[in-house]
Write an enzyme that holds these catalytic residues in place. Structure first.
Site, mmCIF file in Angstrom:
data_model
loop_
_atom_site.group_PDB
_atom_site.id
_atom_site.type_symbol
_atom_site.label_atom_id
_atom_site.label_comp_id
_atom_site.label_asym_id
_atom_site.label_seq_id
_atom_site.Cartn_x
_atom_site.Cartn_y
_atom_site.Cartn_z
ATOM 1 N N ASP A 145 0.801 -1.187 -0.070
ATOM 2 C CA ASP A 145 0.000 0.006 -0.137
ATOM 3 C C ASP A 145 1.036 1.457 0.131
ATOM 4 O O ASP A 145 0.109 2.530 0.049
ATOM 5 C CB ASP A 145 -0.798 -0.033 1.081
ATOM 6 N N ASP B 117 19.058 -5.215 -1.532
ATOM 7 C CA ASP B 117 18.520 -4.141 -1.746
ATOM 8 C C ASP B 117 18.396 -3.262 -0.545
ATOM 9 O O ASP B 117 17.884 -2.038 -0.579
ATOM 10 C CB ASP B 117 16.966 -4.372 -2.222
ATOM 11 N N ASN B 118 19.069 -3.597 0.450
ATOM 12 C CA ASN B 118 19.171 -2.978 1.729
ATOM 13 C C ASN B 118 20.650 -2.562 2.216
ATOM 14 O O ASN B 118 20.948 -2.179 3.166
ATOM 15 C CB ASN B 118 18.535 -3.388 2.907
ATOM 16 N N ARG C 117 21.381 1.558 -3.761
ATOM 17 C CA ARG C 117 21.654 0.435 -3.170
ATOM 18 C C ARG C 117 22.588 -0.498 -4.187
ATOM 19 O O ARG C 117 22.405 -0.217 -5.377
ATOM 20 C CB ARG C 117 20.357 -0.346 -2.899
#
Ligand code: AMP
Ligand code: MG
Length: 520
Positions: free
Chosen positions: A137, A272-273, A202
């Site tokens: 969301d 991705d972090n 990243r």
């Protein structure tokens, strides 16, 4: 009202945009990002801000306290020069390639050219859906946003490289989350953090382009990153790309040594972090070691394999760097510089971690095998009986002034259950340590050094949870007090001792205090 700084949008000028501006989940190719605006919320209200980040950005107190600030940092408006976008990236999650991920709930508002800290991007997290939201969301709940806000600034105060946090804004809207992933979704208050960094790039931004064999854009992104964020590496090209990789390896190694030093467990070290600037990024189900358990992970999603447990972090960082190496390989004539870069990681980590351990013992360095054994022995002792990591190291200075182990007694979680032979081993270790440490200075000098290396105040999981529980009831004073205390983690703060208390029994198995889901 005071004047507003003028925002810039260098990144979007330099790199290709997604031609579609339709805000619908989809695959985005041939672009580094998609233009997308925050989705307005019902009632944005500033809950907390970081005065030092505001100052760094040149934002006056009057600006931060204005309704206009809550409006913009709640996603209900833009200031001149802002060209909001969501970045396109992929990543390896829990060891497997996950394809396109992207900023599913993060939107960069714009950049500010600061006086002392160069270019800084301002990014909202939880500001509504983007083309990368997949089935999400685009929102964030207060509990996870508060945790990111406080921890970012606490880490900075500890001297750990990190993205910063400017503001925490309540949205006035509920967000539905299944906190325990047990089929009981419930509405929770929503909030938005504004985080700040020179770039949020990243490993995954590069990996996705490589996976798609879009070598043209890959080269463009690397060249732009080098010339903007690593100008000291020289003109863009293969040499600078190799040097860039080595520098990412070096910085990541430094970061890992810091995490290990302060007892921080990131919890979701997916590629991705992983920031290419070597910053701590994406505060999710992170946690701090209370008792020193090297196998501990805060992340319930990872409870089985414990891939991201405390002691695995350096090895995982290396694995992640290997993924970045694979992504950069097409831009280099040979793989040798990538192999060298990975060795830079190992060398740097060894050096930095050893230095950090020495610092925790009040020593300038671990000089020989005896010193290394001294450090290894204390870690083994800490792990063998439930002992609070932060309080143990903080109390070492007091143990310089005694002949026994009494000052360390308060670091045991269950003093009555500590076996006699453990106490004897600890006393013997302390005797070795005192003899060694006293070679390096007076008790006062050693105390100053020990206190500068060993924080008294860290964001213990239960402290964050207490601030969350209060904030969810509309009571913000605990959040503000905790935030303040964590700004000076190495300093004794009379009257604030409760924030240095080890984890209480009630917190041992409470969600948010001992274990966290990824639900956020
Ligand atoms: P994380 O585990 O927080 O690093 O998130 C992994 C990916 O999921 C990223 O691409 C996020 O942008 C995305 N994501 C996480 N939560 C949401 C959400 N509520 N709505 C949309 N995307 C999300
Ligand atoms: Mg992430």
């Amino acid at each position: 009202m005071s004047s507003l700084p003028v925002f810039d949008a260098r990144f979007v000028r330099a790199l290709p945009a997604d031609p579609s501006t339709e805000n619908r989940s989809r695959q985005v190719t041939g672009a580094a990002y998609s233009f997308v605006e925050p989705t307005a919320v019902k009632a944005p209200r500033l809950l907390a801000h970081s005065p030092s980040v505001a100052a760094l950005l040149g934002l006056d107190d009057a600006v931060v306290r204005s309704d206009d600030f809550a409006r913009v940092f709640g996603g209900n408006g833009l200031w001149p020069g802002m060209k909001p976008y969501a970045a396109c990236y992929g990543g390896h999650q829990f060891g497997s390639w996950a394809g396109q991920l992207g900023d599913g709930r993060a939107i960069v508002l714009g950049e500010l050219l600061t006086r002392e800290h160069g270019r800084q991007e301002l990014q909202l997290k939880g500001a509504g859906p983007t083309p990368y939201s997949r089935r999400g969301d685009g929102r964030a709940v207060l509990r996870s946003s508060l945790r990111e806000f406080v921890c970012s600034e606490a880490m900075h105060a500890l001297g750990v490289p990190t993205t910063r946090a400017l503001s925490l804004v309540a949205t006035g809207e509920d967000v539905v989350r299944d906190l325990l992933y047990d089929g009981n979704p419930r509405p929770e208050p929503g909030a938005i953090v504004c985080r700040v960094a020179p770039t949020f790039l990243r490993f995954g931004n590069f990996e996705l382009l490589a996976a798609r064999e879009d070598h043209t854009l890959l080269r463009q992104l690397v060249d732009d990153t080098v010339s903007t964020h690593f100008p000291e590496l020289g003109a863009p090209g293969p040499d600078a790309t190799a040097a860039f990789f080595a520098e990412v390896c070096r910085r990541t190694a430094v970061l890992m040594a810091h995490w290990m030093r302060v007892g921080f467990v990131h919890g979701v070290m997916n590629t991705d972090n992983m920031s290419v600037l070597g910053l701590t990024i994406d505060y999710g189900p992170y946690g701090w070691l209370d008792d020193f358990d090297p196998d501990w992970t805060p992340n319930t999603t990872d409870a089985q394999s414990r891939r991201y447990r405390y002691r695995n972090q350096p090895a995982v960082a290396l694995w992640n760097l290997e993924r970045l190496a694979v992504a950069l390989a097409p831009l280099l004539p040979t793989e040798q510089p990538l192999v060298d870069g990975l060795q830079t990681f190992e060398r740097t980590f060894e050096l930095e971690y050893t230095r950090a351990l020495a610092g925790k013992l009040g020593l300038t360095q671990l000089e020989d095998q005896d010193d290394r054994t001294l450090a290894q022995d204390v870690l083994r002792l800490l792990a063998s009986v439930e002992t609070d990591m932060t309080n143990f190291f903080r109390a070492l200075s007091a143990a310089l002034r005694t002949e026994d182990a009494a000052p360390l007694e308060q670091a045991f979680y269950e003093p009555a259950a500590v076996p006699a032979d453990h106490r004897a081993a600890l006393t013997a270790w302390l005797e070795r340590w005192r003899t060694r440490a006293r070679r390096e200075g007076t008790v006062d000098e050693l105390t100053a050094r020990l206190h500068a290396a060993n924080p008294k105040y860290v964001l213990r999981n239960y402290l964050a949870q207490e601030a969350i529980d209060a904030a969810e009831q509309g009571e913000l004073s605990l959040l503000h007090e905790l935030f303040e205390v964590l700004q000076r983690p190495y300093v004794e703060q009379p009257g604030k001792e409760r924030f240095a208390r080890p984890r209480p029994d009630w917190a041992k198995d409470k969600p948010g205090c001992s274990a966290l889901s990824c639900s956020s």
